[in-house]
Motif scaffolding. Structure first.
Motif, PDB file in Angstrom:
ATOM      1  N   GLU A   1      39.138  40.495  49.024  1.00 30.39           N
ATOM      2  CA  GLU A   1      38.592  41.682  48.370  1.00 30.39           C
ATOM      3  C   GLU A   1      39.654  42.410  47.557  1.00 30.39           C
ATOM      4  O   GLU A   1      39.391  42.901  46.455  1.00 30.39           O
ATOM      5  CB  GLU A   1      37.984  42.631  49.403  1.00 30.39           C
ATOM      6  CG  GLU A   1      36.788  42.064  50.156  1.00 30.39           C
ATOM      7  CD  GLU A   1      35.586  41.827  49.240  1.00 30.39           C
ATOM      8  OE1 GLU A   1      35.571  42.380  48.120  1.00 30.39           O
ATOM      9  OE2 GLU A   1      34.675  41.087  49.637  1.00 30.39           O
ATOM     10  N   THR A   2      40.877  42.495  48.076  1.00 28.60           N
ATOM     11  CA  THR A   2      41.949  43.187  47.360  1.00 28.60           C
ATOM     12  C   THR A   2      42.287  42.477  46.055  1.00 28.60           C
ATOM     13  O   THR A   2      42.455  43.120  45.012  1.00 28.60           O
ATOM     14  CB  THR A   2      43.211  43.291  48.243  1.00 28.60           C
ATOM     15  OG1 THR A   2      42.906  44.052  49.413  1.00 28.60           O
ATOM     16  CG2 THR A   2      44.353  43.962  47.494  1.00 28.60           C
ATOM     17  N   LEU A   3      42.383  41.155  46.093  1.00 25.54           N
ATOM     18  CA  LEU A   3      42.678  40.407  44.874  1.00 25.54           C
ATOM     19  C   LEU A   3      41.549  40.518  43.850  1.00 25.54           C
ATOM     20  O   LEU A   3      41.788  40.570  42.640  1.00 25.54           O
ATOM     21  CB  LEU A   3      42.968  38.936  45.197  1.00 25.54           C
ATOM     22  CG  LEU A   3      44.452  38.585  45.373  1.00 25.54           C
ATOM     23  CD1 LEU A   3      45.089  39.395  46.489  1.00 25.54           C
ATOM     24  CD2 LEU A   3      44.616  37.096  45.644  1.00 25.54           C
ATOM     25  N   ALA A   4      40.307  40.573  44.347  1.00 28.43           N
ATOM     26  CA  ALA A   4      39.159  40.750  43.445  1.00 28.43           C
ATOM     27  C   ALA A   4      39.213  42.110  42.763  1.00 28.43           C
ATOM     28  O   ALA A   4      38.938  42.241  41.560  1.00 28.43           O
ATOM     29  CB  ALA A   4      37.854  40.600  44.224  1.00 28.43           C
ATOM     30  N   ILE A   5      39.591  43.148  43.533  1.00 19.53           N
ATOM     31  CA  ILE A   5      39.704  44.503  42.979  1.00 19.53           C
ATOM     32  C   ILE A   5      40.829  44.560  41.944  1.00 19.53           C
ATOM     33  O   ILE A   5      40.673  45.152  40.868  1.00 19.53           O
ATOM     34  CB  ILE A   5      39.949  45.517  44.113  1.00 19.53           C
ATOM     35  CG1 ILE A   5      38.702  45.652  44.987  1.00 19.53           C
ATOM     36  CG2 ILE A   5      40.343  46.880  43.547  1.00 19.53           C
ATOM     37  CD1 ILE A   5      38.929  46.419  46.270  1.00 19.53           C
ATOM     38  N   GLU A   6      41.982  43.957  42.268  1.00 20.50           N
ATOM     39  CA  GLU A   6      43.097  43.950  41.329  1.00 20.50           C
ATOM     40  C   GLU A   6      42.728  43.220  40.034  1.00 20.50           C
ATOM     41  O   GLU A   6      43.090  43.651  38.935  1.00 20.50           O
ATOM     42  CB  GLU A   6      44.320  43.272  41.967  1.00 20.50           C
ATOM     43  CG  GLU A   6      44.961  44.085  43.089  1.00 20.50           C
ATOM     44  CD  GLU A   6      46.149  43.376  43.726  1.00 20.50           C
ATOM     45  OE1 GLU A   6      46.511  42.285  43.238  1.00 20.50           O
ATOM     46  OE2 GLU A   6      46.713  43.909  44.698  1.00 20.50           O
TER      47      GLU A   6
ATOM     48  N   GLY B   1      40.935  46.241  49.508  1.00 21.16           N
ATOM     49  CA  GLY B   1      39.581  45.908  49.924  1.00 21.16           C
ATOM     50  C   GLY B   1      39.528  45.515  51.384  1.00 21.16           C
ATOM     51  O   GLY B   1      40.472  45.726  52.144  1.00 21.16           O
ATOM     52  N   GLY B   2      38.420  44.924  51.778  1.00 20.77           N
ATOM     53  CA  GLY B   2      38.270  44.469  53.153  1.00 20.77           C
ATOM     54  C   GLY B   2      38.038  45.617  54.124  1.00 20.77           C
ATOM     55  O   GLY B   2      37.600  46.707  53.747  1.00 20.77           O
ATOM     56  N   PHE B   3      38.388  45.398  55.383  1.00 17.28           N
ATOM     57  CA  PHE B   3      38.135  46.388  56.422  1.00 17.28           C
ATOM     58  C   PHE B   3      39.080  47.594  56.331  1.00 17.28           C
ATOM     59  O   PHE B   3      38.816  48.619  56.932  1.00 17.28           O
ATOM     60  CB  PHE B   3      38.263  45.732  57.801  1.00 17.28           C
ATOM     61  CG  PHE B   3      37.212  44.688  58.050  1.00 17.28           C
ATOM     62  CD1 PHE B   3      35.946  45.049  58.479  1.00 17.28           C
ATOM     63  CD2 PHE B   3      37.484  43.339  57.828  1.00 17.28           C
ATOM     64  CE1 PHE B   3      34.973  44.087  58.700  1.00 17.28           C
ATOM     65  CE2 PHE B   3      36.518  42.374  58.048  1.00 17.28           C
ATOM     66  CZ  PHE B   3      35.254  42.747  58.480  1.00 17.28           C
TER      67      PHE B   3
END
Length: 527
Positions: free
Chosen positions: A257-262, A491-493
């Motif tokens: 999720e973090t890589l998708a947001i970035e 992202g994520g939890f």
């Protein structure tokens, strides 16, 4: 700001604590960590080079073959390598991000092997200098990939220790080179300096042969649209192959999720580090760490201990080589030991203790050097040697290991490779300046040159106090909270509010695209 406290015997992922694992009892984790030895050899190669140059400049055979080079040529022997590194930096993130961390290591090692062949076959100092340019070029490419692979592959419990150990292996290479040149000093001919040069190829040969057995970064696989492969590696390394393990699932979701947001925020360019307050704070740390790690007086000993020792009456080559060899063994012991206190003591306290200790030691070092110059009393010269050892003890409390360990972890994945290039660029700028200027300054103003470093170290201590922040006991993706607060792209939890909003936008966008594709398909088949 993220909470850095953790219960002893535990580690954190997504704000939750888990019982610590014993890596030596887990087959896959144990095997991965043993393989990572071949990744850290990049730093050992760099350390070998520094000590080898020191040793060669103490060898009568080498100096005679190179027609007794003066201060400027001595500076060029070392400095040209850092110029080569500097020129390679613009392409290193594209290799590490485009081809993968392992390919970056392999390409850099291949260039270094070519350089060592050229260096070992040198017939004049021009050829030797050209070889060292290519050596620096290869080191930069390997350096731009190796620490990324380590920090992105290690279990969250061990990440800080391993990334800190990476740069301390500089001393392993340095020890080997110091004692090898001590031994070859007893060879009468050219092989006294060609043998140490040839041996320099060994770490690169081992890396090319063995790096392919090391798993690739799971974060890199996710960035390339291969999440299944990333999950497989996370499970293999962190949970003995169990993809349903809770830690693995939390890590996987957070990374994905973090890589998708970035990616959605398009935060990947070279100028990204100038755009936000958090990134500008990161940039200040990167630039200062690169400068402070080399402009703290350590360059005087790392590359020109012969000039320092000549200045206090220790001129015998064997004695100089023994002092250099023993110093490197001591450095390795202290630096490696401190790696295991990074999470226990914290990054910020270690930096402050290290920088303050260096400043005090250098002041005494300067005073003792002045007293020897004025009195020629042998005891004052011996006191300088003692202060060199104490100075390096202080240096190794933080700067040898945390130079890479701290800077690589404060960067988000999208700008990690480019951000490290900023740091390494300032390392190379500092080294190129130091290695060229130090021998000239020592020849002309002798101990008075040390006063510059006394003042500079005081400035370093003030800067570290105000700008270096604590990141211990924080998972890699979540370190962004220390710099960006609620604006962190996580992202994520463990998602921040901004992260959750961007996640929703990404999912809505994906849903819209999927619906559009279904409608287009229905139209094609006549439904």
């Amino acid at each position: 700001m993220a909470d850095t406290t953790v219960t002893p015997g535990h580690f954190k992922v997504a704000g939750r604590e888990f019982a610590a694992v014993k890596w030596w009892n887990l087959k896959n984790l144990r095997g991965t960590y043993l393989l990572l030895f071949f990744v850290v050899l990049t730093s050992a190669t760099n350390g070998y080079d520094g000590s080898m140059v020191n040793g060669l400049l103490s060898l009568k055979q080498f100096k005679e073959y190179m027609h007794n080079p003066g201060g400027s040529i001595k500076g060029l022997f070392s400095g040209i390598m850092f110029l080569g590194s500097l020129l390679a930096l613009p392409i290193t993130p594209y290799i590490a991000d485009g081809l993968g961390r392992r390919w970056g290591i392999c390409i850099g090692s291949s260039i270094m092997i070519f350089a060592v062949v050229l260096q070992s076959a040198s017939v004049n100092f021009q050829m030797f200098i050209a070889a060292r340019f290519f050596l620096g070029f290869g080191v930069a490419i390997a350096h731009g990939a190796a620490p990324l692979l380590i920090t992105e592959l290690c279990h969250p419990q061990h990440r800080a220790i391993f990334t800190t150990i990476y740069n301390t292996t500089w001393y392993i290479g340095s020890i080997i080179a110091a004692w090898l040149t001590f031994g070859t000093n007893h060879i009468a001919g050219q092989w006294s300096w060609r043998v140490p040069s040839i041996v320099q190829a060994l770490p690169s040969l081992l890396q090319i042969s063995c790096v392919w057995f090391v798993p690739e970064s799971p974060r890199w696989y996710i960035s390339k649209g291969k999440p299944e492969r990333a999950l497989q590696i996370l499970a293999h390394v962190h949970a003995e192959g169990n993809a349903e393990d809770e830690v693995v699932q939390l890590e996987y979701e957070e990374i994905k999720e973090t890589l998708a947001i970035e990616r959605e925020a398009e935060s990947t360019g070279w100028l990204e580090l100038f755009k936000t307050k958090g990134n500008r704070h990161r940039l200040l740390i990167l630039v200062s760490a690169g400068l402070f790690s080399q402009w703290s007086g350590n360059g005087l000993v790392s590359y020109y201990i012969t000039g320092v020792l000549d200045g206090i009456g220790i001129t015998d080559p064997n004695t100089q080589l023994v002092i250099n060899g023993c110093l490197n063994i001591w450095n390795c012991i202290v630096a490696t030991t401190m790696c295991f206190f990074v999470d226990k003591v914290g990054r910020r306290p270690l930096f402050l203790i290290s920088t303050g200790g260096m400043m005090l030691c250098f002041i005494v070092w300067t005073i003792c050097s002045e007293r020897y110059d004025a009195t020629k009393i042998k005891g004052n010269g011996s006191a300088v040697v003692a202060m060199i050892y104490l100075y390096y003890t202080s240096y190794n409390v933080a700067w040898s290991g945390l130079l890479v360990g701290y800077t690589v972890e404060i960067l988000p994945f999208s700008i990690r490779a480019k951000g490290m290039c900023y740091m390494f660029a300032f390392v190379d700028i500092a080294l190129f300046f130091n290695t060229y200027v130090n021998p000239i300054a020592l020849n002309h103003i002798k101990w008075r040159y040390y006063i510059v470093y006394c003042v500079w170290l005081a400035a370093e201590l003030i800067f570290v106090y105000f700008f270096y922040i604590e990141t211990c006991n924080t998972p890699l993706e979540e370190i962004a909270k220390h710099f960006d607060g609620d604006a962190a792209l996580i992202g994520g939890f463990a998602a921040t509010e901004k992260g959750r909003i961007l996640e929703q936008e990404i999912h809505a966008k994906d849903h819209k695209e999927a619906t559009t594709n279904v409608h287009e398909h229905e139209e094609k088949v006549g439904l």
